[in-house]
Scaffold this motif. Structure first.
Motif, mmCIF file in Angstrom:
data_model
loop_
_atom_site.group_PDB
_atom_site.id
_atom_site.type_symbol
_atom_site.label_atom_id
_atom_site.label_comp_id
_atom_site.label_asym_id
_atom_site.label_seq_id
_atom_site.Cartn_x
_atom_site.Cartn_y
_atom_site.Cartn_z
ATOM 1 N N CYS A 210 0.787 -1.384 -0.116
ATOM 2 C CA CYS A 210 -0.130 0.026 0.066
ATOM 3 C C CYS A 210 0.944 1.508 -0.244
ATOM 4 O O CYS A 210 0.518 2.065 -0.734
ATOM 5 C CB CYS A 210 -0.973 0.028 1.289
ATOM 6 N N ALA A 211 1.754 1.068 0.785
ATOM 7 C CA ALA A 211 2.785 2.484 0.899
ATOM 8 C C ALA A 211 3.702 2.650 -0.365
ATOM 9 O O ALA A 211 3.803 3.948 -0.991
ATOM 10 C CB ALA A 211 3.655 2.221 2.043
ATOM 11 N N GLY A 212 4.168 1.694 -0.906
ATOM 12 C CA GLY A 212 4.473 1.676 -2.094
ATOM 13 C C GLY A 212 4.063 2.408 -3.505
ATOM 14 O O GLY A 212 4.391 3.345 -4.277
ATOM 15 N N HIS A 213 2.536 2.229 -3.455
ATOM 16 C CA HIS A 213 1.769 2.804 -4.600
ATOM 17 C C HIS A 213 1.544 4.278 -4.277
ATOM 18 O O HIS A 213 1.542 4.977 -5.200
ATOM 19 C CB HIS A 213 0.371 1.987 -4.519
ATOM 20 N N LEU A 214 1.357 4.696 -2.838
ATOM 21 C CA LEU A 214 1.106 6.200 -2.867
ATOM 22 C C LEU A 214 2.337 6.975 -2.522
ATOM 23 O O LEU A 214 2.224 8.217 -2.478
ATOM 24 C CB LEU A 214 0.011 6.355 -2.040
ATOM 25 N N MET A 215 3.079 6.314 -2.029
ATOM 26 C CA MET A 215 4.654 7.251 -1.350
ATOM 27 C C MET A 215 5.799 7.027 -2.082
ATOM 28 O O MET A 215 6.865 7.769 -1.716
ATOM 29 C CB MET A 215 4.820 6.748 0.162
ATOM 30 N N TRP A 216 5.647 6.385 -3.356
ATOM 31 C CA TRP A 216 6.772 6.262 -3.953
ATOM 32 C C TRP A 216 7.730 7.584 -4.480
ATOM 33 O O TRP A 216 8.835 7.652 -4.320
ATOM 34 C CB TRP A 216 6.622 5.576 -5.090
ATOM 35 N N HIS A 217 7.073 8.572 -4.837
ATOM 36 C CA HIS A 217 7.523 10.005 -5.224
ATOM 37 C C HIS A 217 8.194 10.552 -3.948
ATOM 38 O O HIS A 217 8.841 11.370 -4.362
ATOM 39 C CB HIS A 217 6.363 10.858 -5.892
ATOM 40 N N LEU A 218 7.893 10.361 -2.813
ATOM 41 C CA LEU A 218 8.720 10.839 -1.872
ATOM 42 C C LEU A 218 10.135 10.404 -1.879
ATOM 43 O O LEU A 218 10.902 11.264 -1.345
ATOM 44 C CB LEU A 218 8.046 10.488 -0.350
ATOM 45 N N GLU A 219 10.529 9.383 -2.207
ATOM 46 C CA GLU A 219 12.048 9.028 -2.125
ATOM 47 C C GLU A 219 12.366 8.976 -3.412
ATOM 48 O O GLU A 219 13.639 8.980 -3.588
ATOM 49 C CB GLU A 219 11.973 7.459 -1.736
ATOM 50 N N ASP A 220 11.940 9.336 -4.461
ATOM 51 C CA ASP A 220 12.459 9.194 -5.838
ATOM 52 C C ASP A 220 12.466 10.655 -6.639
ATOM 53 O O ASP A 220 11.448 11.283 -6.933
ATOM 54 C CB ASP A 220 11.460 8.517 -6.820
ATOM 55 N N GLU A 221 13.582 11.341 -6.350
ATOM 56 C CA GLU A 221 13.923 12.718 -6.665
ATOM 57 C C GLU A 221 13.596 13.053 -8.045
ATOM 58 O O GLU A 221 13.394 14.030 -8.469
ATOM 59 C CB GLU A 221 15.133 13.308 -6.212
ATOM 60 N N THR A 222 13.673 12.106 -8.838
ATOM 61 C CA THR A 222 13.507 12.252 -10.399
ATOM 62 C C THR A 222 11.975 12.357 -10.524
ATOM 63 O O THR A 222 11.770 12.446 -11.895
ATOM 64 C CB THR A 222 14.220 11.147 -11.143
ATOM 65 N N HIS A 223 11.004 11.779 -9.776
ATOM 66 C CA HIS A 223 9.708 11.489 -10.180
ATOM 67 C C HIS A 223 8.983 13.003 -10.371
ATOM 68 O O HIS A 223 9.454 13.944 -9.791
ATOM 69 C CB HIS A 223 9.008 10.884 -8.940
ATOM 70 N N PRO A 224 8.384 13.027 -11.407
ATOM 71 C CA PRO A 224 7.623 14.310 -11.644
ATOM 72 C C PRO A 224 6.683 15.114 -10.608
ATOM 73 O O PRO A 224 6.638 16.099 -10.324
ATOM 74 C CB PRO A 224 6.758 14.083 -12.797
ATOM 75 N N ARG A 225 6.412 14.060 -9.611
ATOM 76 C CA ARG A 225 5.450 14.656 -8.487
ATOM 77 C C ARG A 225 6.255 14.418 -7.269
ATOM 78 O O ARG A 225 5.789 14.723 -6.248
ATOM 79 C CB ARG A 225 4.184 13.661 -8.299
ATOM 80 N N HIS A 226 7.665 14.630 -7.300
ATOM 81 C CA HIS A 226 8.429 14.678 -6.167
ATOM 82 C C HIS A 226 8.584 16.153 -5.906
ATOM 83 O O HIS A 226 8.565 17.026 -6.695
ATOM 84 C CB HIS A 226 9.897 14.124 -6.356
#
Length: 521
Positions: A210-226
């Protein structure tokens, strides 16, 4: 000599690369110790093993074409309509049936895609909190076990990740609920480990999924929604969940005792939610129209079938209502009505029946069903030679598809069911799977013959599944360090578990035992 007592702890969709990174950095001391002292390996799933079929593979030792456990929706056999998957779809006995047959006592604690059965005895429950809660109702053996555990330790505060969004306030509530849920689940599992007679204990944590689906962008600095601002407000919520799971694992291993062999696995991994599934239906329509002699459009327009219009209307109306309000309305609707509405948003029966092939709704990957004569009611493609030519041409087109923004290929892997079975005999299984490259967002795909197809992903999720798992054996005879097992498969796990415990395994398993790869005999 085989061990009798086996503790199996699964972590649903916990990503091994994140765990290795954070273990090395000191955040996950339990996993750091285990990676140094235990025998473990990473492995890659074949493309037909999706997030919805990995646990049935792991339990039955059968591939998806044999166990037939698919995603949350599937075709109704002999039609162009959809239905939810169910427990009855999964063929084959689970590996713990062989433990029971050998006289071993079992505990099954909230294992995804399982149904507690009285004939297995022991203690079993399902539904306290699992990510994929759609297939069946909460249940336990004995019948009052689950309700008793919930009364003693409490319900899970975050039972469904679709109740949350990626907004900061929602993520903070989600983080809090997941951390409390991990604490309560750990207490439940410890009570069963110490308060039950067992030879096989199998429990699963679903919180990382569950956490991986909604929280991934917090740890991925290259993600557009980071967002640095959001990270400052929410913190490293995904890492916090992994830290809590690491602590929980330490407690469970200590609770089980040194005479118990510990097995830890990650079902699959997580990565950024980059895929072309939102563009795939239009791609299939254009290819199909060209196959039948029509001239398909070559601009960026997206086709609008009845089903697509209904889904667009839903997103423009219902999904604009604030999430807490939607949640309250949803909870008041009968489950049967909610399921019917969900199916109707996805279903395009009339359109599908007229096409040579059509795209099935999936998460993070794409699936295609050929409208095959002799198998499907209004089959458009003949079996044998025409079927092969159609899929050959489609596959060629797929591998040539480019990301219109970056110029790189967009398709990572392809699976064709006809390479393993006669497609005419398949019931509702897709004929082809496509896994998309996750190196960059896919906003538009370009084909030299079919033109450009564009459209933004409108999903809330920022993280999605990737095809990697991890398997670890903790025991004094399991020498420390990573093992290289190039042909390791998820269907190897159940027969390996049986052999680790000295249990004669069933003849149904497709995999082979990897006991010798993990233990120093």
């Amino acid at each position: 000599m085989a061990e009798r007592r086996l503790l199996v702890i699964g972590f649903d969709s916990m990503d091994v690369e994140l765990v290795r990174r954070w273990a090395s950095a000191g955040y996950l001391p339990t996993f750091r110790r285990l990676f140094e002292s235990s025998a473990w390996t990473q492995y890659v799933h074949p493309p037909e093993v999706t997030s919805g079929s990995v646990f049935p593979c792991l339990h039955t030792g059968l591939g998806p074409l044999r166990h037939d456990g698919q995603e949350y929706v599937r075709l109704r056999e002999g039609s162009y309509r959809l239905r939810h998957g169910s427990a009855a779809d999964i063929k084959g006995d689970p590996f713990w049936a062989w433990f029971v047959q050998a006289g071993r006592r079992i505990v099954l604690a909230d294992v995804p895609f399982t149904i507690p059965k009285p004939e297995y005895g022991g203690k079993q429950f399902w539904g306290w909190m699992v990510h994929d809660s759609w297939p069946w109702k909460k249940t336990s053996v004995p019948s009052g076990l689950l309700s008793g555990l919930s009364a003693q330790f409490g319900a899970h505060p975050a039972p469904h990740c679709y109740n949350y969004s990626t907004k900061s306030e929602s993520l903070l509530r989600f983080r809090s609920g997941l951390l409390t849920g991990i604490e309560r689940r750990t207490a439940i599992l410890k009570s069963l480990i110490t308060g039950s007679e067992w030879d096989l204990f199998y429990g699963v944590f679903s919180e990382a999924h569950c956490a991986g689906h909604l929280m991934w962008h917090l740890e991925d600095e290259t993600h557009p929604r980071h967002s640095r601002e959001q990270l400052a407000q929410v913190g490293h919520a995904l890492r916090d969940v992994y830290v809590a799971l690491d602590s929980a694992l330490a407690e469970l291993l200590a609770c089980a005792g040194s005479d118990t062999m510990g097995v830890i696995f990650f079902s699959n991994g997580m990565g950024p939610n980059y895929h072309g599934t939102h563009l795939f239906p239009e791609f299939v329509d254009r290819f199909s129209r060209r196959w039948t002699g029509e001239t398909p459009p070559t601009d960026g327009a997206t086709g609008r079938t009845r089903g697509a219009r209904l889904d667009a209307l839903w997103k423009a109306s219902v999904q604009q209502i604030p999430l807490p309000w939607r949640k309250r309305v949803r909870e008041r609707l009968p489950n049967s009505l909610r399921r019917w509405l969900f199916m109707k948003r996805l279903e395009q029966s009339r359109h599908w029946s007229r096409m040579p092939a059509f795209s099935l709704p999936m998460d993070g990957f794409s699936a295609l069903r050929v409208n095959l004569a002799g198998r499907d009611p209004k089959g458009q493609i003949g079996p044998g030679e025409e079927y092969g030519r159609f899929l050959d041409a489609l596959e060629t087109e797929l591998v040539r598809l480019m990301n219109a923004d970056t110029g790189e290929p967009v398709v990572e892997r392809i699976f064709r069911a006809d390479q393993q079975t006669d497609p005419v005999t398949m019931r509702s299984f897709p004929d082809l799977f496509v896994w998309w490259r996750k190196s960059n967002p896919i906003r538009a795909i370009r084909s030299s013959t079919l033109g450009t197809i564009s459209g933004d992903i409108t999903e809330e999720r920022t993280g999605e599944h990737i095809l990697r798992g991890m398997f670890l054996v903790s025991h004094p005879r399991a020498g420390g360090g990573q093992r290289t097992i190039p042909d390791m498969r998820v269907v190897d796990i159940p027969v390996t578990l049986c052999e680790l415990a000295g249990v004669p395994s069933g003849v149904q398993f497709e995999g082979v035992s990897r006991r010798s790869d993990f233990l120093n005999e």
